[in-house]
Design a protein around this motif. Structure first.
Motif, short mmCIF file in Angstrom:
data_model
loop_
_atom_site.label_atom_id
_atom_site.label_comp_id
_atom_site.label_asym_id
_atom_site.label_seq_id
_atom_site.Cartn_x
_atom_site.Cartn_y
_atom_site.Cartn_z
N GLY A 96 21.34 16.94 -10.75
CA GLY A 96 22.44 17.83 -10.47
C GLY A 96 22.53 19.02 -11.39
N GLU A 97 21.55 19.21 -12.29
CA GLU A 97 21.58 20.35 -13.19
C GLU A 97 21.17 21.63 -12.45
OE1 GLU A 97 22.51 20.57 -16.37
OE2 GLU A 97 23.14 18.48 -16.33
N PRO A 98 21.89 22.72 -12.68
CA PRO A 98 21.48 23.98 -12.04
C PRO A 98 20.16 24.47 -12.62
CG PRO A 98 23.22 24.36 -13.65
CD PRO A 98 23.05 22.87 -13.54
N PRO A 99 19.43 25.28 -11.87
CA PRO A 99 18.17 25.80 -12.40
C PRO A 99 18.41 26.69 -13.61
CG PRO A 99 18.77 26.93 -10.38
CD PRO A 99 19.72 25.78 -10.53
N GLU A 100 17.42 26.74 -14.50
CA GLU A 100 17.51 27.60 -15.66
C GLU A 100 17.53 29.07 -15.22
OE1 GLU A 100 18.38 26.03 -18.62
OE2 GLU A 100 16.57 26.67 -19.67
N PRO A 101 18.32 29.91 -15.89
CA PRO A 101 18.25 31.34 -15.60
C PRO A 101 16.85 31.88 -15.93
CG PRO A 101 20.06 30.82 -17.11
CD PRO A 101 19.25 29.59 -16.96
N SER A 102 16.51 33.01 -15.36
CA SER A 102 15.20 33.60 -15.64
C SER A 102 15.10 34.07 -17.09
CB SER A 102 14.95 34.78 -14.70
OG SER A 102 15.98 35.76 -14.87
N PHE A 103 16.23 34.35 -17.72
CA PHE A 103 16.26 34.72 -19.13
C PHE A 103 17.52 34.11 -19.74
CE2 PHE A 103 17.16 37.44 -22.79
CZ PHE A 103 15.90 37.60 -23.36
N LEU A 104 17.38 33.47 -20.89
CA LEU A 104 18.51 32.83 -21.54
C LEU A 104 19.20 33.83 -22.46
CD1 LEU A 104 16.91 29.39 -22.53
CD2 LEU A 104 17.70 30.20 -20.29
N ALA A 124 32.78 17.11 -26.66
CA ALA A 124 33.93 17.68 -25.95
C ALA A 124 33.72 19.17 -25.67
CB ALA A 124 35.21 17.47 -26.76
N PHE A 125 33.18 19.89 -26.64
CA PHE A 125 32.92 21.31 -26.45
C PHE A 125 31.77 21.50 -25.46
CE2 PHE A 125 32.04 25.68 -28.40
CZ PHE A 125 33.20 26.22 -27.90
N GLY A 126 30.78 20.61 -25.54
CA GLY A 126 29.69 20.65 -24.57
C GLY A 126 30.18 20.46 -23.14
N GLN A 127 31.17 19.61 -22.96
CA GLN A 127 31.76 19.44 -21.62
C GLN A 127 32.34 20.75 -21.11
OE1 GLN A 127 34.54 16.30 -22.72
NE2 GLN A 127 33.47 14.83 -21.42
N GLN A 128 33.02 21.48 -21.98
CA GLN A 128 33.60 22.77 -21.57
C GLN A 128 32.50 23.77 -21.22
OE1 GLN A 128 36.88 24.32 -24.07
NE2 GLN A 128 36.75 22.40 -25.22
N ILE A 129 31.44 23.78 -21.98
CA ILE A 129 30.32 24.68 -21.72
C ILE A 129 29.71 24.39 -20.35
CG2 ILE A 129 27.97 25.28 -22.45
CD1 ILE A 129 28.98 24.70 -25.37
N LYS A 130 29.47 23.13 -20.09
CA LYS A 130 28.84 22.75 -18.81
C LYS A 130 29.79 23.00 -17.65
CE LYS A 130 25.27 20.89 -18.69
NZ LYS A 130 23.85 21.31 -18.67
N GLN A 131 31.08 22.73 -17.84
CA GLN A 131 32.06 22.98 -16.79
C GLN A 131 32.17 24.47 -16.48
OE1 GLN A 131 35.50 21.01 -18.40
NE2 GLN A 131 34.68 18.96 -17.99
N ALA A 132 31.87 25.29 -17.47
CA ALA A 132 31.89 26.74 -17.27
C ALA A 132 30.62 27.23 -16.59
CB ALA A 132 32.07 27.46 -18.61
N GLY A 133 29.68 26.32 -16.33
CA GLY A 133 28.44 26.70 -15.66
C GLY A 133 27.43 27.35 -16.56
#
Length: 370
Positions: free
Chosen positions: A30-38, A111-120
């Motif tokens: 369920g992970e979105p694809p990596e952007p072409s540039f981080l 907990a902060f990682g959850q917010q990051i992932k929820q933000a996409g």
């Protein structure tokens, strides 16, 4: 397929051998694809404040939405083993001021990682493997690990800790997309203990009796491999970065990578620090990255930290041949220091995005393919 991409892992022509698939593809689950540039930013200190953030359009938004509105797609967060331990990042022992909460411990990072992932956004987890800041001068073994009687015992503790944090994060919906095994580990890692002159920031440590210093690459290799195993045994698709900071010393970077490879250390991304105050001008970074991209054809590259030369830093990485430049991580948009200036202006409890700073990224976005 393995989303980690090409890995450096054994000695050979060019100093690295290939394994795995394309670094730009995401794994399943369920992970979105990596952007072409981080296009990333270290926003660890955001946890320590109760600021309200205002974008350049005058609208109040979360820090994540402000960054995303200007092309940022990744967040980097530092992790400490026990920041409340004596000489830890949040300690009140030894006359240290301490902090109201132990930001940087496993619970806060997850907990902060959850917010990051929820933000996409993508999530880079930066293990310092210490209770306090780790950098070239300070690589202090966490208090809980100092009784280890051998490198093997120290490596076992490092692996168990790494595996525990990654497992906890994955189970909480905060799976890191990339993990740093150590922070600015140019001289090694887990190589110091507090001494009589050590201050609250970990400065002036003394050498540990058992050490992962580069003076013994077999020891350092064992520690690096233990951390990497701790990640990959949970999820082998998570990309592994090793981060050093001697960008202005090409021969030193080559020596470091060659030794890591010779020890069988398997990693995906080499991250370097790029501050004009410490690593020379962008022309120096350009020369180093260009050489490394030729010398190590299986590695991807990133700027793990930078600040003032924002356009130059990003274009250096973007323009590496064959998409070998993975991306960049701006050091700290909400903090100013000897490394550079914040990207926000502050009045009371409000942090307002600076038009000049963020418009630079708006201009960069099409050049970065974002």
């Amino acid at each position: 397929s393995d989303g980690g991409g090409a890995r450096a892992g054994s000695a050979g022509q060019g100093g690295a051998s290939e394994a795995g698939g394309d670094a730009g593809t995401a794994g399943g689950g369920g992970e979105p694809p990596e952007p072409s540039f981080l296009l990333g930013a270290d926003i660890s200190s955001v946890q320590e404040s109760n600021l309200t953030y205002r974008d350049t359009d005058g609208q109040t938004k979360s820090i994540f939405d402000v960054l995303k509105n200007h092309g940022f797609n990744y967040a980097r967060v530092k992790a400490f083993v026990n920041p409340t331990a004596p000489y830890g990042y949040a300690s009140t022992a030894n006359g240290c001021q301490g902090m109201p909460q132990a930001y940087g411990d496993r619970e806060h990072v997850v907990a902060f990682g959850q917010q990051i992932k929820q933000a996409g956004m993508g999530f880079l987890l930066d293990f310092h493997y210490s209770d306090v800041w780790a950098d070239p001068g300070n690589q202090i073994i966490p208090q809980a690990w100092r009784s280890a009687g051998s490198i093997a015992a120290l490596a076992a503790l490092l692996k168990a800790y790494t595996k525990d944090v990654i497992t906890t994060a994955v189970n909480a919906g905060a799976r890191p997309d990339m993990v740093q095994i150590g922070n600015e580990i140019t001289p090694g890692m887990l190589m110091h203990v507090p001494g009589p002159s050590t201050d609250c920031f970990g400065n002036n440590p003394v050498a540990a009796p058992i050490s992962g210093s580069t003076s013994n690459w077999e020891n350092l290799g064992a520690l690096l491999k233990a951390g990497i195993e701790g990640v990959r045994e949970v999820d082998p698709r998570i990309q592994i970065m090793l981060h050093i900071e001697n960008t202005d010393d090409l021969s030193g970077v080559r020596w470091w990578v060659d030794n890591a490879v010779a020890q069988g250390v398997s990693f995906d991304v080499l991250g370097l620090s790029c501050y004009a105050a410490f690593q020379g001008q962008p022309s120096v970074w350009q020369a180093t990255f260009t050489d490394l991209a030729t010398r190590y054809p299986s590695l991807k590259f990133a700027i793990a930290e930078y600040n003032p030369q924002r356009t130059q830093a990003n274009l250096i990485i973007k323009n590496l041949p064959n998409g070998r430049g993975l991306g960049t991580f701006f050091w700290e948009p909400t903090r100013s220091g000897e490394w550079g200036q914040a990207m926000f202006s502050f009045q009371g409890n409000v942090a307002t995005a600076n038009n000049a700073d963020f418009s630079e990224y708006d201009t960069l976005r099409p050049q970065l393919g974002l």
